[in-house]
Motif scaffolding. Sequence first.
Motif, PDB file in Angstrom:
ATOM      1  N   VAL A 236       0.867  -1.179   0.000  1.00 36.20           N
ATOM      2  CA  VAL A 236       0.000   0.000   0.000  1.00 36.20           C
ATOM      3  C   VAL A 236       0.901   1.224   0.000  1.00 36.20           C
ATOM      4  O   VAL A 236       1.504   1.568   1.016  1.00 36.20           O
ATOM      5  N   ARG A 237       1.002   1.849  -1.160  1.00 35.09           N
ATOM      6  CA  ARG A 237       1.859   3.029  -1.313  1.00 35.09           C
ATOM      7  C   ARG A 237       1.055   4.312  -1.518  1.00 35.09           C
ATOM      8  O   ARG A 237       1.599   5.399  -1.411  1.00 35.09           O
ATOM      9  N   ARG A 238      -0.210   4.146  -1.849  1.00 33.03           N
ATOM     10  CA  ARG A 238      -1.096   5.286  -2.084  1.00 33.03           C
ATOM     11  C   ARG A 238      -2.371   5.099  -1.271  1.00 33.03           C
ATOM     12  O   ARG A 238      -2.661   4.009  -0.793  1.00 33.03           O
ATOM     13  N   GLY A 239      -3.136   6.145  -1.181  1.00 36.01           N
ATOM     14  CA  GLY A 239      -4.397   6.056  -0.445  1.00 36.01           C
ATOM     15  C   GLY A 239      -5.384   5.112  -1.086  1.00 36.01           C
ATOM     16  O   GLY A 239      -6.241   4.546  -0.401  1.00 36.01           O
ATOM     17  N   GLU A 240      -5.296   4.917  -2.402  1.00 35.63           N
ATOM     18  CA  GLU A 240      -6.172   3.985  -3.111  1.00 35.63           C
ATOM     19  C   GLU A 240      -5.331   2.970  -3.865  1.00 35.63           C
ATOM     20  O   GLU A 240      -4.399   3.331  -4.588  1.00 35.63           O
ATOM     21  N   GLU A 241      -5.654   1.704  -3.700  1.00 32.94           N
ATOM     22  CA  GLU A 241      -4.980   0.614  -4.399  1.00 32.94           C
ATOM     23  C   GLU A 241      -6.020  -0.311  -5.015  1.00 32.94           C
ATOM     24  O   GLU A 241      -7.181  -0.345  -4.580  1.00 32.94           O
ATOM     25  N   SER A 242      -5.612  -1.047  -6.027  1.00 32.86           N
ATOM     26  CA  SER A 242      -6.524  -1.971  -6.699  1.00 32.86           C
ATOM     27  C   SER A 242      -5.793  -3.273  -6.994  1.00 32.86           C
ATOM     28  O   SER A 242      -4.605  -3.278  -7.327  1.00 32.86           O
ATOM     29  N   ARG A 243      -6.537  -4.378  -6.873  1.00 33.03           N
ATOM     30  CA  ARG A 243      -5.957  -5.700  -7.106  1.00 33.03           C
ATOM     31  C   ARG A 243      -7.036  -6.632  -7.648  1.00 33.03           C
ATOM     32  O   ARG A 243      -8.165  -6.649  -7.143  1.00 33.03           O
ATOM     33  N   ALA A 244      -6.728  -7.395  -8.678  1.00 33.85           N
ATOM     34  CA  ALA A 244      -7.625  -8.430  -9.182  1.00 33.85           C
ATOM     35  C   ALA A 244      -7.122  -9.775  -8.687  1.00 33.85           C
ATOM     36  O   ALA A 244      -5.959 -10.138  -8.901  1.00 33.85           O
ATOM     37  N   ILE A 245      -7.985 -10.513  -8.015  1.00 32.83           N
ATOM     38  CA  ILE A 245      -7.595 -11.772  -7.382  1.00 32.83           C
ATOM     39  C   ILE A 245      -8.335 -12.919  -8.062  1.00 32.83           C
ATOM     40  O   ILE A 245      -9.573 -12.958  -8.072  1.00 32.83           O
ATOM     41  N   ALA A 246      -7.591 -13.848  -8.651  1.00 28.30           N
ATOM     42  CA  ALA A 246      -8.187 -15.017  -9.295  1.00 28.30           C
ATOM     43  C   ALA A 246      -8.706 -15.984  -8.248  1.00 28.30           C
ATOM     44  O   ALA A 246      -8.075 -16.192  -7.202  1.00 28.30           O
ATOM     45  N   LEU A 247      -9.873 -16.588  -8.545  1.00 22.83           N
ATOM     46  CA  LEU A 247     -10.515 -17.476  -7.568  1.00 22.83           C
ATOM     47  C   LEU A 247     -10.313 -18.951  -7.893  1.00 22.83           C
ATOM     48  O   LEU A 247     -10.560 -19.802  -7.050  1.00 22.83           O
ATOM     49  N   GLY A 248      -9.937 -19.262  -9.127  1.00 21.16           N
ATOM     50  CA  GLY A 248      -9.639 -20.659  -9.467  1.00 21.16           C
ATOM     51  C   GLY A 248     -10.842 -21.570  -9.446  1.00 21.16           C
ATOM     52  O   GLY A 248     -10.745 -22.737  -9.066  1.00 21.16           O
ATOM     53  N   ASP A 249     -12.005 -21.057  -9.874  1.00 29.29           N
ATOM     54  CA  ASP A 249     -13.236 -21.852  -9.820  1.00 29.29           C
ATOM     55  C   ASP A 249     -13.685 -22.346 -11.190  1.00 29.29           C
ATOM     56  O   ASP A 249     -14.834 -22.701 -11.388  1.00 29.29           O
TER      57      ASP A 249
END
Length: 590
Positions: A236-249
């Motif tokens: 976390v380097r900024r006030g807003e962060e984004s991440r896409a997390i694969a679920l493997g389903d």
Amino acid sequence: MAEQPRAEHPRPQFYREAWINLNGEWEFQFDDADEGESLGWQRGETELGRRIVVPFAPQSKLSGIAEPGFHDIVWYRRELELPEAFAGKRILLHFGAVDYEASVWVNGALVVRHEGGHTPFRADITDALRAAGAGPHRLVVRAADYSRDVTLPRGKQYWKEDSASIFYTRTTGIWQTVWLEAVEATRLDRIKLTPDIDADRIELRSWVKGPLPDGLTLRADISFEGEPVASDTFSVRRGEESRAIALGDFSDHGLGRWWSPEKPQLYDVALRLVDGDGKTLDEVQSYFGMRKISVESGRLCLNNRPYFMRLVLDQGYFPDGNLTPPSDEAIRRDVELTKDMGFNGARKHQKLEDPRYLYWCDRLGLLVWGEAANAYAYSEEYVGRFTREWQESVERDYNHPCLVAWVPLNESWGVPNIAVDKRQQQHALAMYHLTKSLDATRPVVSNDGWEMVRTDLFNIHDYEWRRDVLQQRYATAESAVAASPAGRVLAVDGFPYEGQPILVTEFGGIAYKKSDWEGWGYSGASSDEDFAERLDNVISPLAGGVVQGWCYTQLTDVEQEINGLLTYDRQPKLPLETIRAIVEGRYAQG
């Protein structure tokens, strides 16, 4: 000691362990002369003369006040004692909703002002507490609600003294839970969870408030029915962060884990904010559902498959609490009754509903259309008021999988001259595009019922009760679009029908007296058999033809309206199985 009202956690999609519910008895006073500030009530040193049970508004019986007349200025006061576990923390004071303007003081210091009667707000009150030293601390709230102002976003609250027609008792002041949280200076502020069933992943956007020390990380642990699914840790380097997390389903194409009313399956997510020394600064529990709502080649789809929506109009009023449900059990019971009658969704009408309602819809499986509480007349002040509150509404409810459509405007409320007034047309367009800019995942209806501008769904309100007329009217798209059931054009000039899914989002409204309440409806039934026949006569014609969903008016009787499927105290007017058979198209007349 009386049981604390509405003691459950008020925000189950963003849960922390360290919190205190402030519902219960507060001091209270009407201030019809608006002289409280000049008398110094905000300092908290003056005891107020009455008592009220928060979070119930003074117009309601459950508040202990039960005075429905015009009292536009009200004051609240109580003392706060903080537990030792809160020492050294930042203290956040939360209000679920206060109608309409709120000013809040702690130990005489103004900590927050907020405008908007249906949306939450909060204040960091730490400095006001420290300045006063040891407790008890004095919390004071002044609420102003302008009863006669028809440009105020108010929903069904009437601007005249007594309820009448389609308008009900007003709500003034605190009407949702008040609570405290203890947090670190650096903590999660909010999150947005966006499911992508096509890519089998969840997008996590996070906002962190406070200093951002070196080495700060956010860890997300995702599980399904207690079994780990995915974990991710990112800087976390900024006030807003984004991440896409694969679920493997992909093993079962997600069908076993996608969310729907038939299978309301949810993933749990645990979020942990950790500094560079390994110290946990914040822990939040949340959840999400993997589901997709879309329009594909003119078809309204849920999870990429055409889905017929059988909705019920739900005003969200209760006999003793008015806009405030009396208990969490009552909220859950409304959801269960809706499902028991065969509906797969609800259109919450002219009310941003309690988050606990959306929680139970997520858990039990019920689609929800999110609708604003509209004003009744147009002005530039109204535009500012409404735009701010609607943006807060979309932000509050974005993460709920049950919520599948946004309705900023209904039946030209707030924009009564939209058919000819270019400013009002542009306002409706602005609300459409503003909503799309905040949420690209859900359809938006610019003006539900008639006089639509740009819209993702073509929604018609039609209280016709004759079976043959409805069959003919909704046999083809051409006949449906050409109709003007309320004597209104369905689309404003310049915004013709462009092949959107057609839904009938208000119809029925059959009055049937089954309680002590007197009232009205759009048509009337004289017996159980007559009521069942009339229900089938308006529902069955919409099952074929071009209609892709409908919303029956309405779930319960409300005050002077007796056109509910349930009485005001939630008693079915017909056996639930009979209503279900009609709703699902399995009822045989005679």
